[in-house]
Enzyme design. Sequence first.
Site, PDB file in Angstrom:
ATOM      1  CB  CYS A   1       0.804  -3.909   5.406  1.00 37.60           C
ATOM      2  SG  CYS A   1      -0.629  -5.052   5.820  1.00 37.60           S
TER       3      CYS A   1
ATOM      4  CG  HIS B   1      -0.181   0.103   2.378  1.00 40.65           C
ATOM      5  ND1 HIS B   1       0.008   1.354   3.204  1.00 40.65           N
ATOM      6  CD2 HIS B   1      -0.039  -0.986   3.412  1.00 40.65           C
ATOM      7  CE1 HIS B   1       0.467   0.937   4.300  1.00 40.65           C
ATOM      8  NE2 HIS B   1       0.589  -0.267   4.610  1.00 40.65           N
TER       9      HIS B   1
END
Length: 552
Positions: free
Chosen positions: A471, A452
């Site tokens: 992440c 992301h």
Amino acid sequence: MTIRIYTVLTLLFLVATTACVQQSGSRKRSKARDTSHYTKQAYIDLTVDSNYAHKFLESNPSYNAYNDYILNFYRNRDFHYAWINKDGLTEQAGNFINMMKNDAAYGIGDSSLIPAVLDTLLTREVPLKQGDSSAPRIELLLTSQFFAYGNKVWGGLTTDTAKDLEWFIPRKKIDMASLLDSMTRKPNNTFEEEEPVNRQYVLLKQKLKKLVAVSNQKWDSIKMTQKALKRGDSAVVIAEVKAKLNALGDLPVNDSTNRFDAALDTALRSFQDRMGLKVDGILKQNVLDALNVPMQQRIQKVLLNMERLRWVPIDPTSDHIVVNIPQFKMMVYDSGRLDWSCNVVVGRPGTSTVVFTKDLRYIVFSPYWNVPPGILSNEVLPGLKRGAGSYLARQNMEIVNGSGKVVSPGSINFSKYSGRNFPYIVRQKPGGKNSLGKVKFLFPNEYNIYLHDTPARYLFGEDKRSFSHGCIRVQEPKRLAMWLLRDDSSWTEQKIDEAMNGNKEKYVTIKDKIPVYIVYFTAFVDEKGRLNFRDDVYGHDAKLASTLFARR
């Protein structure tokens, strides 16, 4: 720990004893035989008696794990020899022996436990002659060694052990029997040409030989005499630094002077880049620390990463993405060739990024960020309990129920809940403050890890970039979105910009799924052909070393 490199006896003991170690573990049967390797070419006239083959295996229990493979190999060729013809050992047998002799040591073992006949084979002065009584035993021993050697050198540790080491990428599958048939048939074959390994493995093995040569040189620690040195400075320590950089290949010519010249500046920058340090051409303590690492430690790190490379697929030829955690880098491959790369931020120790692979399927523009349980419990709920309305406004967040309907914070008694029993979803709305930035890339997995964007752009300038909750934050998310949608003419750059800056979440399913490999390599060869080292961010090297080098 002393690692003996290029020791024939050590390597052969390890290969032989690996069979003993592996036989007690659970190993899957080989997949259906790939008959594409089995051709109509004539076999060697000599044959092994099938009864003798059974007796050989009964008397050599160290090969028990491979009995079925060995017998099936000979049945498929009507028990014709593979390694010995009327003139003695074939060229292919010599190639296999040379490979075992010249390969780096993959562990430490007791050379007294080498199969005696194979030891004799490697040291005998008189070559095999037609009718030699030892020929059947040597033939079967070479075939058995091939399976044991291939299991260790090309297959590595068992899948279960790899998972214990927090590696969840499925291990490659090798049809050893058809590979053996192919390798023993081809003339002038050096064996290395057909090794079923990732190219990085081959490159590391080449670099390992050079490290071994350097390890024979004196490698005393260098002490810093002042805080920092740069181009134009002079100091006694500079000559010592030049000598080491010359030995490592960063400095082409060692002039042995105490002057920090332009050549040293270039060499130092190269070394800093290879070690993952800040590239500024300044000699500081962290550079000396990297230069002072003993060569045996460097050799061990290369061996550890060669072990990991035995597990991974042979070089993919399709589009794929690789994230190397210790390198803090993402590499994007177009048809198997490196297209571009960029920095990434990975999970910090304690909330580490998992090593695994899945297919990238979706792009989500202007995403919501659903706060995960850990962050909800430790960060968000305490803020909501202090003042829900103001906290939600500051963080651009909202609360929704299971159906996605917004719930007023005034209707919730936050004091009743913890992160475990909170019945609602707290999510951050699309916008500049969103923790996921303007786009995320999903490759659905059980670890809830994805790629992301991020508003915290400054973190990409750090040398060590383990800051996330697991992440992976991507430095160039727009470029990645454009690359993934490059074959869809409807997705222009302008349309992507608009989607990234919208106020409504938009899912896009990409046409062709792209494999994403999250890997962990602390030693690797870069696109410039240079050997790189990185810190063991999560301690995975230490765990693997305790497993790999304990197998003596």
